[in-house]
Design an enzyme around this catalytic site. Structure first.
Site: not given
Ligand code: AMP
Length: 202
Positions: A20, A95, A140, A151
């Protein structure tokens, strides 16, 4: 259409490891509009040690979701920034169903609407393989195996209902996320064009 024409506002959905982020970046570059990645925004806040970063660090490292209130406030501000006027690719937001409802209200309040919601689909087994590979390359903190599993669990529990939420409104387009990056990018491009030809999402 690009940032200079009619605004294109894309929501890109997909489980962790679906590609994504990469696809959001490519699409945003191609359209000349910003990629709005909430994960990136939060990671930057953690790196910089801002008050927001301090609040979300432990939650992110555990693989859990940051609270809807914080996320909605963050996105409200980001969408209002001048560079988002010509459109954007949302990556990682919404999300949860509550975040999606808030996004609708936020956009409607500004006379805006979503052009397309694209859902990258990739089977869990392939996600695990990809995420296991990524933990070696990217630094990460949330790519450790147990966090990856968490996750994915959180995705199925909290984010999949959101896929159904958009599907019920007939605003969702599924895109096969398996294959080479360029192949998937081409599929995304086609889906978006079809959606725009059909007049976008109501
Ligand atoms: P991502 O890079 O989109 O996988 O986001 C990494 C982490 O950021 C996620 O596992 C959540 O802990 C937090 N996160 C990112 N976007 C959101 C969202 N829209 N709502 C809640 N937590 C978020």
């Amino acid at each position: 259409m690009d940032g200079a024409g009619k605004p294109v506002r894309v929501v890109l959905l997909g489980p962790p490891g679906s590609g994504k982020g990469t696809q959001a970046r490519l699409l945003a570059e191609r359209l000349g509009i910003p990629q709005i990645s909430t994960g990136e925004m939060l990671r930057a806040a953690v790196r910089e040690g801002t008050p927001l970063g301090q609040r979300v660090k432990a939650v992110m490292e555990a693989g859990d979701l940051v609270s809807d209130d914080l996320m909605i406030a963050l996105i409200r501000e980001r969408i209002a920034a001048p560079d988002a006027r010509g459109g954007f690719v949302l990556d990682g937001f919404p999300r949860t169903v509550d975040q999606a409802a808030a996004l609708d209200r936020l956009l409607a309040g500004n006379g805006m609407k979503i052009s397309a919601v694209l859902n990258l689909s990739v089977p869990d087994a392939a996600l695990m393989d990809r995420l296991a590979g990524r933990s070696g390359q990217e630094n990460r903190a949330d790519d450790r195996r147990e966090t990856v599993l968490e996750r994915l669990r959180v995705y199925h529990e909290k984010t999949e209902p959101l896929v159904e939420f958009y599907r019920r409104r007939r605003s969702l387009t599924d895109v096969d996320g398996m294959g080479e990056v360029a192949e998937v990018a081409a599929r995304i491009g086609e889906s978006l064009e079809q959606k725009q030809a059909a007049g976008g999402v109501s």
